[in-house]
Design an enzyme around this catalytic site. Structure first.
Site, PDB file in Angstrom:
ATOM      1  CG  PHE A 127      -1.901   1.351   1.246  1.00  0.00           C
ATOM      2  CD1 PHE A 127      -3.020   1.238   0.381  1.00  0.00           C
ATOM      3  CD2 PHE A 127      -1.683   2.424   1.760  1.00  0.00           C
ATOM      4  CE1 PHE A 127      -3.770   2.316   0.296  1.00  0.00           C
ATOM      5  CE2 PHE A 127      -2.362   3.519   1.781  1.00  0.00           C
ATOM      6  CZ  PHE A 127      -3.548   3.435   0.913  1.00  0.00           C
ATOM      7  CE  LYS A 131      -1.056   5.295   7.752  1.00  0.00           C
ATOM      8  NZ  LYS A 131      -0.543   5.015   6.562  1.00  0.00           N
ATOM      9  CG  ASP A 179       5.671   3.604   2.065  1.00  0.00           C
ATOM     10  OD1 ASP A 179       5.504   4.282   2.865  1.00  0.00           O
ATOM     11  OD2 ASP A 179       4.367   3.476   1.030  1.00  0.00           O
TER      12      ASP A 179
HETATM   13  C1  LIG Z   1      -0.901   5.239   5.090  1.00  0.00           C
HETATM   14  C2  LIG Z   1       0.154   4.851   4.214  1.00  0.00           C
HETATM   15  C3  LIG Z   1       0.514   5.535   3.022  1.00  0.00           C
HETATM   16  C4  LIG Z   1      -0.458   6.547   2.690  1.00  0.00           C
HETATM   17  O1  LIG Z   1      -0.458   7.717   3.485  1.00  0.00           O
HETATM   18  P1  LIG Z   1      -1.540   9.005   3.432  1.00  0.00           P
HETATM   19  O2  LIG Z   1      -0.961  10.061   4.384  1.00  0.00           O
HETATM   20  O3  LIG Z   1      -2.762   8.320   3.717  1.00  0.00           O
HETATM   21  O4  LIG Z   1      -1.502   9.349   1.948  1.00  0.00           O
HETATM   22  C5  LIG Z   1       1.582   5.253   2.120  1.00  0.00           C
HETATM   23  N1  LIG Z   1       2.109   4.042   2.466  1.00  0.00           N
HETATM   24  C6  LIG Z   1       2.166   3.315   3.601  1.00  0.00           C
HETATM   25  C7  LIG Z   1       3.042   1.906   3.822  1.00  0.00           C
HETATM   26  C8  LIG Z   1       0.863   3.521   4.377  1.00  0.00           C
HETATM   27  O5  LIG Z   1       0.900   2.909   5.526  1.00  0.00           O
END
Ligand SMILES: *Cc1c(COP(=O)(O)O)cnc(C)c1O
Length: 396
Positions: A138, A252, A223
């Site tokens: 994700f 986050k 990420d």
């Molecule tokens: C939550 C998340 C995102 C997206 O972040 P947003 O602030 O909602 O755009 C991207 N990568 C990972 C691994 C995430 O957990």
């Protein structure tokens, strides 16, 4: 106004892009929140791994209030002191030499994708732009990050997707090797898959990915939007695996509840972002960067990383002990305070029962209960949550 009245209003004016629970938190402190009816909840979701220092941590609130009364925003045409301080902190405690600030995880990943493409184009020519990512990954909800994400449920309805992404099974080095083409420029992975169900790779996987990247001259993009800033008991999850990325993204937990994202890179790669190639109006504004400085300092100065490691082991042990009593619990897995409990059935009803009994739980990937509480969670709070969960399990 009570919860029901807020929910009726929401029903008329809010878009329905999210399936919301009938719950209206209005106030928070530490690991607890209260809804509009005054009901108390123990928070084991922390705004999806965002409120890592709990709700309204005094140092975070103070930094935010002081900066709000000093200078909130001024434009990236100018330098700003809190932004520089935050960049210095991130560089000092990570592999990175330079930082780009934005406002969310998706934006940080957009920036990483653009930087990887620009660097590769400068170095190898325009054909080399493909990025390999993982199935069940994700990376966000913008078009580029939806295209990067390896989940059909995130991508469907939005064709045509951005060209240039291929997806391979996570934790499968042979699949990665087979997917590399002369046009590949980067491999982009979460060190631990979050939304995909808390999937932890085997200990050598990321090292092998790093070697593969070095052999083929590919960039390793990690990420760490969910795993970064202490969640795993280290400041960054890559530290557990004995590798350094070339590019990393954060969001986050970085702002302690405030919206901020960051994209970090090594010097030679960062150099590809020459003036005018990328930008963000709000990115790195003084309000959020001053807040993030307070978050990182608090984590480092108050022993939060050690606490996360210890309390994470305790929570994992308690969940394993609970799980061993119920045959529908298939597996418990986690590092620090990112823990998944995989069930033999959808976990949605357990979350609803949790709300009734005063605990905020979360399900991801349909069958996985995800535990990402504030990093300051205490042993007593863990025991309290386990007691409630045990009560729910006993009724299934
Ligand atoms: C939550 C998340 C995102 C997206 O972040 P947003 O602030 O909602 O755009 C991207 N990568 C990972 C691994 C995430 O957990």
């Amino acid at each position: 106004m009570n919860s029901q009245q807020w929910i009726e209003k929401a029903d008329k004016v809010m878009m329905k892009n999210v399936g919301r629970y009938p719950l209206v938190p209005v106030r928070g402190a530490g690991c607890r929140v209260w809804d509009a009816d005054g009901k108390e909840y123990l928070d084991f979701l922390a705004g999806i791994a965002v409120n890592s220092l709990g709700h309204c941590h005094p140092r975070v609130v103070k930094a935010l209030q002081e900066q709000a009364a000093t200078l909130m925003h001024c434009s990236n045409y100018y330098h700003n002191a809190p932004q520089i301080e935050l960049a210095e902190l991130l560089c000092r405690y990570s592999f990175a030499d330079r930082i780009f600030f934005c406002n969310s995880g998706a934006e940080a990943n957009e920036a990483a994708i653009k930087l990887a493409r620009k660097y590769s184009r400068d170095k190898h020519g325009p054909e080399r732009y493909e990025i390999i990512t993982a199935v069940e990954s994700f990376h966000g909800r913008t078009m580029a990050t939806v295209s990067a994400t390896g989940q059909e449920k995130v991508q469907r309805f939005f064709d045509p997707l951005l060209h240039g992404f291929t997806h391979v099974c996570f934790n499968d080095i042979e699949a990665l090797k087979a997917a590399i083409t002369p046009n590949t420029c980067a491999i982009m992975l979460e060190p631990i898959q979050g939304e995909g169900g808390i999937n932890i790779p085997s200990p050598d996987y990321l090292k092998e990915v790093r070697e593969l990247c070095d052999q083929h001259g590919l960039l390793l993009v990690l990420d760490e939007v969910q795993t970064g800033i202490g969640r795993t008991g280290k400041l960054f999850a890559y530290e557990h695996f004995g590798v350094s990325p070339d590019i990393m993204t954060l969001a986050k937990a970085l702002g302690g509840g405030g919206p901020i994202g960051a994209m970090l890179a090594r010097e030679d790669i960062a150099a590809a972002f020459t003036p005018g190639t990328h930008g963000s109006t709000f990115g790195g504004n003084p309000l959020m960067t001053a807040t993030a400085v307070a978050v990182i300092r608090t984590i480092l100065e108050e022993g939060i990383l050690n606490h996360t490691e210890e309390i994470g082991e305790y929570l994992l042990g308690e969940l394993e002990a609970l799980g061993s009593k119920y045959p529908f619990v298939k597996e418990v897995r986690g590092i620090g305070l990112i823990i998944g409990m995989n069930l033999a059935m959808p976990a949605g009803d357990i979350v609803k029962k949790g709300h009734e009994r005063g605990v905020l739980l979360n399900v991801t990937h349909d069958t996985v209960l995800r535990f990402v509480p504030p990093l300051i969670v205490s042993k007593q709070e863990v025991d309290e949550m386990i007691g409630i969960l045990e009560g729910i399990f006993a009724e299934i």
